[in-house]
Write a protein that holds these residues in place. Structure first.
Motif, PDB file in Angstrom:
ATOM      1  N   SER A 148     -10.550 -29.158 -14.846  1.00 38.71           N
ATOM      2  CA  SER A 148      -9.760 -28.900 -14.080  1.00 38.71           C
ATOM      3  C   SER A 148     -10.622 -27.688 -13.489  1.00 38.71           C
ATOM      4  O   SER A 148     -11.699 -27.365 -14.059  1.00 38.71           O
ATOM      5  CB  SER A 148      -8.305 -29.143 -15.462  1.00 38.71           C
ATOM      6  N   ASP A 149      -9.867 -26.573 -13.211  1.00 37.66           N
ATOM      7  CA  ASP A 149     -10.237 -25.730 -12.693  1.00 37.66           C
ATOM      8  C   ASP A 149      -9.458 -23.831 -13.277  1.00 37.66           C
ATOM      9  O   ASP A 149      -8.316 -24.167 -12.850  1.00 37.66           O
ATOM     10  CB  ASP A 149     -11.029 -25.063 -11.044  1.00 37.66           C
ATOM     11  N   ALA A 150      -9.829 -23.154 -14.026  1.00 31.71           N
ATOM     12  CA  ALA A 150      -8.907 -22.254 -14.291  1.00 31.71           C
ATOM     13  C   ALA A 150      -8.706 -21.462 -13.476  1.00 31.71           C
ATOM     14  O   ALA A 150      -8.067 -20.129 -13.504  1.00 31.71           O
ATOM     15  CB  ALA A 150      -9.325 -21.972 -16.018  1.00 31.71           C
ATOM     16  N   GLY A 151      -9.771 -20.827 -12.527  1.00 33.24           N
ATOM     17  CA  GLY A 151      -9.648 -20.194 -11.134  1.00 33.24           C
ATOM     18  C   GLY A 151     -10.483 -19.055 -11.740  1.00 33.24           C
ATOM     19  O   GLY A 151     -11.085 -18.291 -10.897  1.00 33.24           O
ATOM     20  N   THR A 156      -6.606 -19.092 -19.469  1.00 34.02           N
ATOM     21  CA  THR A 156      -7.088 -20.712 -20.106  1.00 34.02           C
ATOM     22  C   THR A 156      -6.579 -21.877 -19.318  1.00 34.02           C
ATOM     23  O   THR A 156      -6.335 -22.053 -18.246  1.00 34.02           O
ATOM     24  CB  THR A 156      -5.181 -20.790 -20.632  1.00 34.02           C
ATOM     25  N   LEU A 157      -7.687 -22.617 -19.995  1.00 29.65           N
ATOM     26  CA  LEU A 157      -8.149 -23.994 -19.524  1.00 29.65           C
ATOM     27  C   LEU A 157      -7.285 -24.687 -19.530  1.00 29.65           C
ATOM     28  O   LEU A 157      -7.441 -24.654 -20.963  1.00 29.65           O
ATOM     29  CB  LEU A 157      -9.866 -23.905 -19.175  1.00 29.65           C
ATOM     30  N   ALA A 158      -6.650 -26.261 -19.460  1.00 28.10           N
ATOM     31  CA  ALA A 158      -6.496 -27.181 -20.230  1.00 28.10           C
ATOM     32  C   ALA A 158      -6.175 -28.959 -19.161  1.00 28.10           C
ATOM     33  O   ALA A 158      -5.619 -29.050 -18.419  1.00 28.10           O
ATOM     34  CB  ALA A 158      -4.932 -26.426 -20.669  1.00 28.10           C
ATOM     35  N   ARG A 176      -9.152 -28.155 -23.902  1.00 31.63           N
ATOM     36  CA  ARG A 176      -8.867 -26.714 -24.156  1.00 31.63           C
ATOM     37  C   ARG A 176      -9.069 -25.213 -24.516  1.00 31.63           C
ATOM     38  O   ARG A 176      -9.231 -25.457 -25.309  1.00 31.63           O
ATOM     39  CB  ARG A 176      -6.873 -26.566 -24.502  1.00 31.63           C
ATOM     40  N   ASN A 177      -9.488 -24.570 -23.792  1.00 30.78           N
ATOM     41  CA  ASN A 177      -9.667 -22.845 -23.713  1.00 30.78           C
ATOM     42  C   ASN A 177      -9.916 -22.042 -23.190  1.00 30.78           C
ATOM     43  O   ASN A 177      -9.744 -22.139 -21.965  1.00 30.78           O
ATOM     44  CB  ASN A 177     -11.702 -23.455 -24.628  1.00 30.78           C
ATOM     45  N   GLY A 206       2.504 -28.744 -19.640  1.00 30.28           N
ATOM     46  CA  GLY A 206       0.927 -27.218 -20.150  1.00 30.28           C
ATOM     47  C   GLY A 206      -0.547 -27.374 -19.729  1.00 30.28           C
ATOM     48  O   GLY A 206      -1.031 -27.023 -19.435  1.00 30.28           O
ATOM     49  N   CYS A 207      -0.933 -28.529 -19.184  1.00 27.57           N
ATOM     50  CA  CYS A 207      -1.927 -29.703 -19.099  1.00 27.57           C
ATOM     51  C   CYS A 207      -1.819 -29.416 -17.076  1.00 27.57           C
ATOM     52  O   CYS A 207      -0.831 -28.941 -16.479  1.00 27.57           O
ATOM     53  CB  CYS A 207      -2.068 -30.915 -19.015  1.00 27.57           C
ATOM     54  N   PHE A 208      -3.277 -29.465 -17.019  1.00 27.20           N
ATOM     55  CA  PHE A 208      -3.723 -29.184 -15.038  1.00 27.20           C
ATOM     56  C   PHE A 208      -4.662 -29.980 -15.311  1.00 27.20           C
ATOM     57  O   PHE A 208      -6.153 -28.974 -15.675  1.00 27.20           O
ATOM     58  CB  PHE A 208      -2.909 -28.031 -14.477  1.00 27.20           C
ATOM     59  N   LEU A 209      -4.499 -30.724 -13.698  1.00 25.48           N
ATOM     60  CA  LEU A 209      -5.941 -31.525 -12.870  1.00 25.48           C
ATOM     61  C   LEU A 209      -6.333 -30.776 -12.110  1.00 25.48           C
ATOM     62  O   LEU A 209      -5.006 -30.233 -10.928  1.00 25.48           O
ATOM     63  CB  LEU A 209      -5.683 -32.240 -13.360  1.00 25.48           C
ATOM     64  N   CYS A 210      -7.411 -30.283 -11.403  1.00 24.71           N
ATOM     65  CA  CYS A 210      -7.727 -30.114 -10.251  1.00 24.71           C
ATOM     66  C   CYS A 210      -8.778 -31.186  -9.477  1.00 24.71           C
ATOM     67  O   CYS A 210      -9.923 -31.326 -10.381  1.00 24.71           O
ATOM     68  CB  CYS A 210      -7.896 -28.809 -10.356  1.00 24.71           C
TER      69      CYS A 210
END
Length: 228
Positions: A148-151, A156-158, A176-177, A206-210
């Motif tokens: 994942s990429d928090a941007g 928040t990275l999840a 997650r961090n 709450g999780c997301f994948l990119c």
């Protein structure tokens, strides 16, 4: 000599000599050898008898060998068919888009449908549902990588997901961090599955994948050996 061999072949083809393969067993009254037997009266014909005996033995030997080879061939074909029927492997990625796109977060758990297929040997994986159905009982290797990429830093990275078998959680890679802008996690497990078991990947709340065409998020499985 050639004339004798020719006579032998002609006799084999057209005649029905009165002899047994075990040798001269014709006897007259009182158990005495029959004086009219061809091996007694004609040495050349006796040679033909011996030649026929050897030919007969060779035919028996080759017939027996051919029969054994046919049995081994059938066994080999059976094993090969079992191996072909046991072939089951799939490897898929979240997407194949040129630009990075994210899946989630959502307010409820959702199954992840991996759209890009690297391989789907045996057709066990469904690109419509994201579910892999075990075609037969056996030990399977299953691997799951999430990214994942928090941007931007500080967000928040999840990067998290759950490997599910028949709707039950087996393992869940998670990262997650708020320190990393992007990160990934991987799990690899070996499981005994029964024919018809359903394997899927769940995206928790709450999780997301990119992902993009670099294929950071992958779901892979294959049959190590059958047990049925």
């Amino acid at each position: 000599m050639r004339a004798i061999v020719l006579l032998c072949l002609l006799e084999v083809a057209f005649a029905k000599p009165d002899f047994t393969w075990g040798g001269n067993t014709d006897t007259g009254e009182g158990g005495e050898p029959n004086k009219g037997h061809v091996c007694v009266t004609d040495q050349a014909t006796c040679g033909c008898c011996l030649m026929q005996q050897q030919i007969h033995r060779m035919k028996e030997f080759f017939n027996m060998s051919l029969g054994e080879l046919e049995k081994e061939l059938m066994k080999t074909k059976t094993v090969l068919n079992n191996v072909r029927a046991s072939r089951s492997a799939f490897s898929v990625a979240l997407t194949n888009d040129d630009s990075l796109k994210c899946f989630g977060p959502f307010r409820d758990d959702r199954l992840i449908v991996y759209k890009h297929v690297f391989i789907n040997l045996g057709g066990g994986y469904s690109v419509d549902t994201g579910v892999f159905t075990a075609p037969r009982s056996g030990v399977y290797s299953l691997a799951l990588t999430v990214y994942s990429d928090a941007g931007s830093p500080g967000n928040t990275l999840a990067a998290c997901a759950g490997l599910m078998v028949n709707s039950k959680l087996v393992a869940g890679p998670s990262e997650r961090n708020m320190q990393d802008q992007e990160d990934s996690a991987t799990i690899v497990v070996a499981l005994h599955l029964k024919a018809g078991d359903k394997v899927a990947v769940n995206l928790p709340i709450g999780c997301f994948l990119c992902d993009d065409k670099s294929h950071y998020n992958t779901f892979t499985g294959f049959l190590l050996y059958a047990t049925d």
